[in-house]
Scaffold this active site. Structure first.
Site, short mmCIF file in Angstrom:
data_model
loop_
_atom_site.label_atom_id
_atom_site.label_comp_id
_atom_site.label_asym_id
_atom_site.label_seq_id
_atom_site.Cartn_x
_atom_site.Cartn_y
_atom_site.Cartn_z
N LYS A 43 33.03 29.52 38.08
CA LYS A 43 31.58 29.30 38.28
C LYS A 43 31.26 29.19 39.77
O LYS A 43 32.16 29.07 40.59
CB LYS A 43 31.18 28.02 37.54
CG LYS A 43 31.88 26.76 38.05
CD LYS A 43 31.66 25.58 37.13
CE LYS A 43 32.41 24.36 37.65
NZ LYS A 43 32.40 23.25 36.68
N ARG A 142 26.93 13.80 29.54
CA ARG A 142 26.21 14.95 30.09
C ARG A 142 26.03 15.88 28.91
O ARG A 142 25.32 15.53 27.99
CB ARG A 142 27.04 15.55 31.25
CG ARG A 142 26.24 16.37 32.21
CD ARG A 142 27.09 16.89 33.36
NE ARG A 142 28.22 17.71 32.91
CZ ARG A 142 29.07 18.34 33.73
NH1 ARG A 142 28.93 18.23 35.03
NH2 ARG A 142 30.05 19.07 33.26
N TYR A 274 19.41 19.35 69.25
CA TYR A 274 18.23 18.60 68.78
C TYR A 274 18.45 17.09 68.87
O TYR A 274 19.51 16.59 68.47
CB TYR A 274 17.96 18.93 67.31
CG TYR A 274 17.40 20.31 67.08
CD1 TYR A 274 16.21 20.72 67.68
CD2 TYR A 274 18.07 21.20 66.24
CE1 TYR A 274 15.71 21.99 67.45
CE2 TYR A 274 17.57 22.47 66.01
CZ TYR A 274 16.39 22.87 66.62
OH TYR A 274 15.89 24.11 66.40
N MET A 322 20.68 24.87 62.42
CA MET A 322 20.65 25.78 61.28
C MET A 322 21.62 26.96 61.46
O MET A 322 22.30 27.34 60.51
CB MET A 322 19.22 26.30 61.07
CG MET A 322 19.05 27.06 59.77
SD MET A 322 17.39 27.73 59.56
CE MET A 322 16.44 26.28 59.16
C1 LIG Z 1 33.75 22.85 36.56
C2 LIG Z 1 34.37 22.54 35.28
C3 LIG Z 1 35.77 22.52 35.15
C4 LIG Z 1 36.73 22.70 36.31
O1 LIG Z 1 36.83 21.52 37.05
P1 LIG Z 1 37.87 21.35 38.26
O2 LIG Z 1 37.85 19.90 38.56
O3 LIG Z 1 37.36 22.17 39.39
O4 LIG Z 1 39.19 21.82 37.75
C5 LIG Z 1 36.30 22.31 33.88
N1 LIG Z 1 35.48 22.11 32.82
C6 LIG Z 1 34.14 22.10 32.93
C7 LIG Z 1 33.31 21.85 31.72
C8 LIG Z 1 33.54 22.29 34.16
O5 LIG Z 1 32.21 22.27 34.26
#
Ligand SMILES: *Cc1c(COP(=O)(O)O)cnc(C)c1O
Length: 381
Positions: A43, A142, A274, A322
Site C-alpha cells: 500500500k 478500527r 525563514y 518547502m
Molecule cells: C499496513 C498493514 C499491514 C503491514 O504492517 P507492517 O507493520 O508495515 O508490517 C498489515 N496488515 C494491515 C491490515 C495493514 O493495514
C-alpha cells in the site's frame, strides 16, 4: 516545441534497490513454516518505494499475495500486469467500488452485514462467485466486526449463493511497540479473541485463510503466523521493533539524495532561512541543498537533521523550507556545487535511517517512508 526530459538525478531523487526487497522477502519466507504464505503489503505506493517495482521484487522473492489499502492501488497493479491474489485492506462501502474491485479480480475486506449483502447482490448481477475476507476487530478498534457478531455474519455469508469466505483476519494494535509487558498482554488478548472466532470455522472442507500478524507479529512470535502473514515494513528493510533491528538480516532498499546548488560564505551573526531560527556564531560556509518539506523531508527536523556528503556528516541549519534546506559546510573543502547529498541511506561507512528521522521528529518510520512525494523521481538501481 521539443520538450526536454529532465535527468532524474538533476535535483533530488529516491533510489530504490529491488534486490534488497527480494532478499528481505526471502528472509521473511525463511522464518515461516512451509504451510504459511506471505502477503507483501504494498500500500501507499509500496511504502514510497513504487508499488509495481516492489510487487515484482517480492513476487520474485517468494511472496504469494499482495495487500493494498485502496481500490485504485489494486487496479494500478493489475494494469501493470501483476496477476497474483491481491487483498484490499481498506473498507469499500458502495456498489460501484465493490463492483470495480470484484471485476478487477481484487479481494474485498468486509466488516459488516451490509457489505456482505452488497457483495452478494453484485455477485448475482455479474454471475460470479465473490471471494471475500472477513475482518474481525480483536482490539485495534478500527475496521472489523465485533467478535460477538462474527458467528452470525459468518452464517450469513455461508448462506449466500454468490459469496465465498476465502479468508478471515484481524490486525494487531500494539505489536509495533517495544517489547514491553503491556504490548505482550494486549497481543495475547487479541490472539485469544481471534482463536475464539476461528473455532467457528473449524471442520470446513474449503480452507479459509486465517491471518493476523503484521511485520512485528511475524518477527516476534510464530504462534501469530496462522496460514498467512501480512508484512510491510520488514520487507523494506526495517524491523518494527527497534531492539530487533540488529538481530535480523534486513537490508534497507531506499536512499534519498539531492544536490548542492549553491555555496555561500557568510559572516558571523548571519540569520539563516525563514524566521532566522539559526544565526551563525562564526564566519561560516553554507551550502544550499535542493530538497525540502514538499519533497517529504519533515519540517519538524529543522536544525536536527544530519546529512552525508563524501562519507562525512554535516548539520542542517535553520528552518527547512518547502523546496530547499541549508547545511553548514564550514572547514570542508571537498563540497562543490553539484555534490550529491545523502539524506537517507548510506554513504561510505555511514548510514542514516528512517529511525534517525522519526526519533527526531516524533514520527514513525512508516510515516517517513510514505512521505516522499511525487516530485522525487524513483530511480531503480
Ligand atoms: C499496513 C498493514 C499491514 C503491514 O504492517 P507492517 O507493520 O508495515 O508490517 C498489515 N496488515 C494491515 C491490515 C495493514 O493495514
Amino acid at each position: 516545441m521539443l520538450l526536454a526530459k529532465t535527468n532524474p538525478r538533476h535535483r533530488a531523487w529516491v533510489e530504490i534497490n529491488p534486490d534488497a526487497i527480494e532478499e528481505n522477502t526471502k528472509f521473511i519466507k525463511s522464518i515461516l513454516s512451509k504451510n504459511c504464505s506471505l502477503m507483501a503489503v504494498v500500500k501507499a505506493d509500496g511504502y514510497g518505494h513504487g508499488a509495481t517495482t516492489v510487487s515484482k521484487a517480492v513476487l520474485k522473492g517468494g511472496a504469494e499475495n499482495l495487500g493494498v489499502a485502496t481500490l485504485q492501488e489494486g487496479i494500478d497493479l493489475r494494469r501493470d500486469g501483476i496477476e497474483c491474489p491481491i487483498l484490499v485492506l481498506g473498507n469499500l462501502i458502495n456498489h460501484d467500488d465493490l463492483t470495480a474491485c470484484i471485476d478487477s479480480d481484487l479481494i474485498p475486506t468486509l466488516s459488516t452485514y451490509e457489505q456482505a449483502a452488497l457483495c452478494q447482490k453484485i455477485g448475482k448481477e455479474i454471475n460470479k462467485q465473490v471471494k471475500i475476507h472477513l475482518k474481525i476487530d480483536t482490539g485495534m478498534t478500527r475496521l472489523g466486526c465485533e467478535v460477538e457478531a462474527a458467528e452470525e455474519l459468518i452464517k450469513y455469508i455461508d448462506s449466500q449463493s454468490n459469496l465465498s469466505l476465502a479468508g478471515i483476519y484481524s490486525h494487531l494494535a500494539l505489536a509495533d511497540c517495544s517489547l514491553n509487558e503491556r504490548s505482550a498482554k494486549v497481543t495475547a488478548e487479541q490472539k485469544k479473541k481471534f482463536d475464539r472466532v476461528l473455532k467457528l470455522i473449524t471442520n470446513r472442507r474449503n480452507g479459509v485463510c486465517k491471518h493476523l500478524a503484521n511485520s512485528a507479529g511475524t518477527l516476534k512470535d510464530s504462534e501469530l503466523h496462522y496460514d498467512m502473514v501480512r508484512v510491510g515494513l520488514a520487507l523494506y528493510g526495517y524491523s518494527p521493533i527497534m531492539q530487533f533491528q540488529k538481530n535480523f538480516a534486513l537490508r534497507s532498499a531506499l536512499a534519498v539524495k539531492a544536490r548542492v546548488t549553491l555555496i555561500r560564505d557568510v559572516p558571523v551573526g548571519t540569520g539563516v532561512s525563514y524566521g532566522h531560527n539559526y544565526i551563525t556564531s562564526a564566519p561560516s560556509r553554507l551550502a544550499v541543498v535542493a530538497i525540502g518539506y514538499a519533497d517529504g523531508v519533515p519540517r519538524a527536523l529543522s536544525g536536527q537533521l544530519s546529512v552525508l556528503i563524501n562519507g562525512k556528516f554535516f548539520s542542517q541549519v535553520g528552518s527547512i523550507t518547502m523546496d530547499q534546506l541549508v547545511i553548514d559546510i564550514t572547514n570542508s573543502f571537498d563540497v562543490e556545487v553539484g555534490s550529491i547529498v545523502t539524506l537517507l541511506g548510506s554513504d561510505g561507512e555511514k548510514t542514516i535511517t528512517p529511525y534517525d528521522w522519526s526519533e527526531a521528529s516524533r514520527s514513525i518510520p512508516w510515516e517517513i517512508l510514505c512521505g516522499f512525494k511525487y516530485r522525487l523521481p524513483r530511480v531503480v538501481i
